[in-house]
Design an enzyme around this catalytic site. Structure first.
Site, PDB file in Angstrom:
ATOM      1  N   SER A  66       0.981  -1.172   0.229  1.00 45.88           N
ATOM      2  CA  SER A  66       0.013   0.076   0.043  1.00 45.88           C
ATOM      3  C   SER A  66       0.820   1.151   0.034  1.00 45.88           C
ATOM      4  O   SER A  66       2.100   1.031   0.428  1.00 45.88           O
ATOM      5  CB  SER A  66      -0.926  -0.069   1.163  1.00 45.88           C
ATOM      6  OG  SER A  66      -0.234   0.636   2.382  1.00 45.88           O
ATOM      7  N   ASP A  67       0.354   2.324  -0.461  1.00 46.60           N
ATOM      8  CA  ASP A  67       1.075   3.714  -0.214  1.00 46.60           C
ATOM      9  C   ASP A  67       0.705   4.022   1.259  1.00 46.60           C
ATOM     10  O   ASP A  67      -0.019   3.329   1.969  1.00 46.60           O
ATOM     11  CB  ASP A  67       0.406   4.796  -1.236  1.00 46.60           C
ATOM     12  CG  ASP A  67       1.423   5.808  -1.464  1.00 46.60           C
ATOM     13  OD1 ASP A  67       2.299   6.031  -0.545  1.00 46.60           O
ATOM     14  OD2 ASP A  67       1.509   6.377  -2.716  1.00 46.60           O
ATOM     15  N   TRP A  68       1.560   4.927   1.778  1.00 45.60           N
ATOM     16  CA  TRP A  68       1.502   5.425   3.001  1.00 45.60           C
ATOM     17  C   TRP A  68       0.017   5.503   3.549  1.00 45.60           C
ATOM     18  O   TRP A  68      -0.725   6.314   3.310  1.00 45.60           O
ATOM     19  CB  TRP A  68       2.272   6.700   3.322  1.00 45.60           C
ATOM     20  CG  TRP A  68       2.114   7.344   4.797  1.00 45.60           C
ATOM     21  CD1 TRP A  68       1.297   7.480   5.648  1.00 45.60           C
ATOM     22  CD2 TRP A  68       3.386   7.535   5.547  1.00 45.60           C
ATOM     23  NE1 TRP A  68       1.700   7.930   6.744  1.00 45.60           N
ATOM     24  CE2 TRP A  68       3.049   8.021   6.914  1.00 45.60           C
ATOM     25  CE3 TRP A  68       4.663   7.357   5.156  1.00 45.60           C
ATOM     26  CZ2 TRP A  68       3.774   8.146   7.761  1.00 45.60           C
ATOM     27  CZ3 TRP A  68       5.868   7.673   6.409  1.00 45.60           C
ATOM     28  CH2 TRP A  68       5.143   8.182   7.711  1.00 45.60           C
ATOM     29  N   GLY A  69      -0.205   4.751   4.514  1.00 45.91           N
ATOM     30  CA  GLY A  69      -1.741   4.941   5.399  1.00 45.91           C
ATOM     31  C   GLY A  69      -3.166   4.277   4.481  1.00 45.91           C
ATOM     32  O   GLY A  69      -4.028   4.605   4.817  1.00 45.91           O
ATOM     33  N   ALA A  70      -2.593   4.021   3.103  1.00 48.67           N
ATOM     34  CA  ALA A  70      -3.796   3.840   2.313  1.00 48.67           C
ATOM     35  C   ALA A  70      -4.873   2.637   2.707  1.00 48.67           C
ATOM     36  O   ALA A  70      -5.891   2.777   2.250  1.00 48.67           O
ATOM     37  CB  ALA A  70      -3.264   3.535   0.816  1.00 48.67           C
TER      38      ALA A  70
END
Length: 719
Positions: A266-270
């Site tokens: 995932s991207d950051w926090g996605a």
């Protein structure tokens, strides 16, 4: 390790240890980190324990040979099974030696140098302990309001795909286990992140599946075909479903259709952002949806670590999904050789020798020069070394020319324009003034600039955006230069001297008030560590500019998105806006500067355009050819471009599509014949039923120096 050994390791792992492999945390969370500090707050907020950190599988932002070794040492002592950590970081356009931003690299149309830049970045990153880079970003972009256009190579699917392959080759090399000077690549952002509504970062993406497949997916697929080890999810929705929880994207297309068996992150926090998106009520549902969609690693949120075990025990989640995710992560660690050498390439001594080395700076300088695009030149450039020059503007002596995502790059390591020019001429011929700040000015600075410029023969204005005005979360509704700099241009114009403007920016901008006031205009983008030296090379003619735009420059922001490979309408504007046709009342339909545009210090003449035949069959090919002559007085490099149009498709087809290009170098008076091979395969596209095939009928072929200035030929495809 052999596959059976990885399977045996998986069997030894507890559920908690397996789930830990799916968690990625930033460096300060780990024992051994020099900046570990007080992480009790963040750990408590995420519901993490020290045991969770000991089970964690990867590190975000891990770099620095000594620190990486310290963290890995502590982790291996604390991890029950001795499973090494993966160190991942954003190495986008250089590690410490910073190259031009990717949009600038795109403008070089030089795949070999693009690959070389990734090789250099990988080498510097690897000796600093990095295992994985979150690059390349291959998102197709058509809207310059979106700040992350600076990370893309432009608006064309074919060219973006070629760059995707080049970057992956450069980052990864041929064998990650044997060659510790390379790093694993992670293509991003899957999918269609570059098409947010209104050009606003993280915003909704809405398009048909046919458009998604035709324009936006090819570059990701190209990266994977080249062997890219990882994929990162996008923040946006696709057809109403956030990409990070989108089973159609991740399972149906990526895993099943394309056969990708690498790691998805995932991207950051996605993963947790599935909650504000409105498709998950809580972290438990977010974890369920993301893991079912195939996201293996959750970056910097706690949905997996706090919920997956319970989801399995309740029967809501099949443990097989957890096992397949963990096995993919272990397999990547094995491919990188981490089980045999958990420190893999991290070397404090080599770190000092390799990073910012002269060979690396040389590559950066060459690529920066090839990335610059000459947009206007009324016989002003190149400059003579005996010309008295006034260098004015906020970038006149600024090293802040690296651009967003330069991470370890330092402005003090960058060559400024002033320093670059001083390498070319007697310093007594150069006078320098700031004139204004990037977004503010005062009377004293303007007056100083006027005084400095009054005795000069020519003014060079160094203008542009601050690095923070483009990049992630840096969308703009107004893409003109700040008013302070437009005022500076007007004041300098009053001196009635020749003005050459050099632009530093991360996106195509509205050039009104700039291009019309300049006698010469050089688009330098954010050129990186050797930017000032490369620009001076061009200003004084040691390098003949050869870059060409890979993203159209609009007349104004009200025109965007504007791009060359657009559809026609039933009422095309054929007669200068007369009648009820598709048009603006106040500006043209076409961009100010088209895709593929760029000038040189010499001139090129195209002649004898020809096709080898006027009929193409499925099992045959035809060639398109053109003669190109250097009609100027200096040697130059030209990028000859081939476009094709399907005149009548089963669905509406673009007015032009880039299908090939060739870079040639010509001496004054020299002529070369450039040929392109055209096959039926190049004519295929996604039909309304998503079948990828071609249509019999007439096709137009365009050959020229850019997407606008072309000659037209035609042939018929018979099936």
């Amino acid at each position: 390790m052999q596959e059976n050994q990885l399977q045996d390791l998986l069997k030894k792992m507890t559920i908690d240890e397996k789930v830990g492999q799916l968690l990625q945390l930033a460096m300060p969370f780990f024992e051994g980190a020099s900046h570990r500090g007080h992480i009790t707050g963040p750990m408590n907020e995420m519901g993490l324990t020290e045991e969770d950190v000991r089970n964690t599988g990867s590190v975000l932002g891990g770099s620095g040979a000594r620190e990486v070794k310290n963290i890995q040492d502590a982790h291996l002592k604390n991890n029950r099974l001795g499973i090494p950590l993966l160190m991942m970081a954003d190495i986008i356009h250089g590690f410490k030696t910073i190259f031009p931003i990717p949009l600038a690299i795109g403008s070089s149309w030089d795949l070999d140098l693009a690959q070389k830049s990734a090789e250099v970045a990988a080498k510097e990153a690897a000796v600093s302990g990095v295992h994985v880079t979150f690059a390349p970003m291959v998102d197709l972009v058509r809207d310059p309001r979106w700040g992350r256009v600076m990370e893309s190579t432009g608006e064309d699917p074919y060219l973006n795909s070629e760059y995707a392959r080049a970057f992956v080759r450069g980052f990864q090399g041929k064998n990650l286990k044997e060659d510790v000077n390379h790093v694993a690549a992670c293509v991003k952002h899957f999918a269609a992140y570059g098409a947010p509504e209104g050009g606003r970062d993280y915003n909704t993406v809405n398009m048909s599946e046919r458009q998604l497949r035709e324009s936006y997916l090819p570059a990701y697929k190209a990266a994977l075909d080249e062997g890219c080890e990882m994929v990162m999810t996008a923040f946006n929705t696709v057809d109403g479903i956030p990409a990070t929880g989108n089973e159609f994207l991740m399972r149906d297309i990526l895993r099943d259709e394309w056969g990708f068996d690498g790691v998805m992150i995932s991207d950051w926090g996605a993963v947790k952002e599935l909650i504000p998106h409105g498709v998950a009520e809580d972290t438990r549902e977010a974890a369920l949806k993301a893991l079912r969609a195939g996201v293996d690693i959750e970056m910097m949120t706690e949905c997996y670590i706090n919920n997956v075990k319970d989801l399995i025990e309740s029967g809501e989640l099949d443990v097989a999904l957890l096992d397949e995710a963990v096995l993919r992560i272990l397999t990547l660690k094995d491919k990188l050789g981490l089980f045999e050498n958990p420190y893999r390439g991290a070397d404090e001594q080599l770190e000092q020798e390799v990073i910012l080395s002269e060979p690396h700076r040389k590559v950066a300088r060459e690529l920066a020069a090839k990335s610059c695009v000459l947009l206007k030149n009324e016989q002003v450039l190149p400059l003579s070394t005996d010309t008295k020059v006034a260098l004015i503007g906020p970038f006149a002596n600024s090293g802040n020319i690296l651009g967003a995502w330069s991470w370890h790059g330092q402005p003090e390591d960058a060559v400024t324009i002033q320093q670059g020019i001083e390498q070319k001429i007697d310093p007594s011929l150069l006078s320098v003034a700031k004139g204004c700040d990037i977004e503010a000015y005062n009377g004293e600075d303007i007056q100083e600039a006027l005084e400095v410029a009054k005795d000069a023969e020519l003014i060079v204005l160094a203008l542009g955006e601050s690095p923070g005005m483009s990049g992630e979360a840096a969308s703009l509704a107004d893409i003109r230069l700040p008013e302070a700099q437009l005022t500076l241009i007007k004041e300098m114009k009053k001196l009635n001297k020749k003005i050459a403007i050099v632009l530093f920016n991360g996106r195509p901008i509205d050039l009104h008030g700039v291009i019309d006031e300049a006698d010469a205009l050089l688009e330098a983008w954010f050129p990186g560590t050797e930017g000032g030296a490369a620009i001076a090379d061009i200003l004084y003619g040691d390098v003949n500019p050869s870059g060409k735009l890979t993203m159209s420059f609009p007349h104004s922001v009200g025109q965007v998105p504007v791009y060359y490979n657009h559809f026609n309408t039933g009422r095309p504007n054929l007669n200068n806006g007369e009648g009820y046709v598709t048009k603006y009342l106040d500006i043209p339909n076409e961009p100010l500067l088209p895709f593929g545009y760029g000038l040189s210090y010499t001139t090129f003449e195209y002649s004898n355009h020809a096709l080898s035949g006027d009929v193409l069959t499925v099992n045959d090919s035809i060639t398109a050819s053109v003669q190109v002559t250097n009609t100027g007085e200096v040697a130059g490099e030209e990028i000859v471009q081939l476009y094709i149009r399907d005149v009548a498709g089963e669905v509406v087809r673009p007015m032009k599509e880039l299908k090939g290009y060739e870079k040639i170098t010509l001496q004054p008076g020299e002529t070369k014949t450039v040929t392109f091979t055209i096959t039926e395969e190049q004519l295929r596209y996604y039909h309304s039923n998503l079948e990828f095939t071609s249509d019999a009928g007439r096709f137009e072929v365009f050959i020229g120096t850019n997407s606008r200035d072309v000659e037209t030929l035609s042939f018929v495809l018979k099936k």
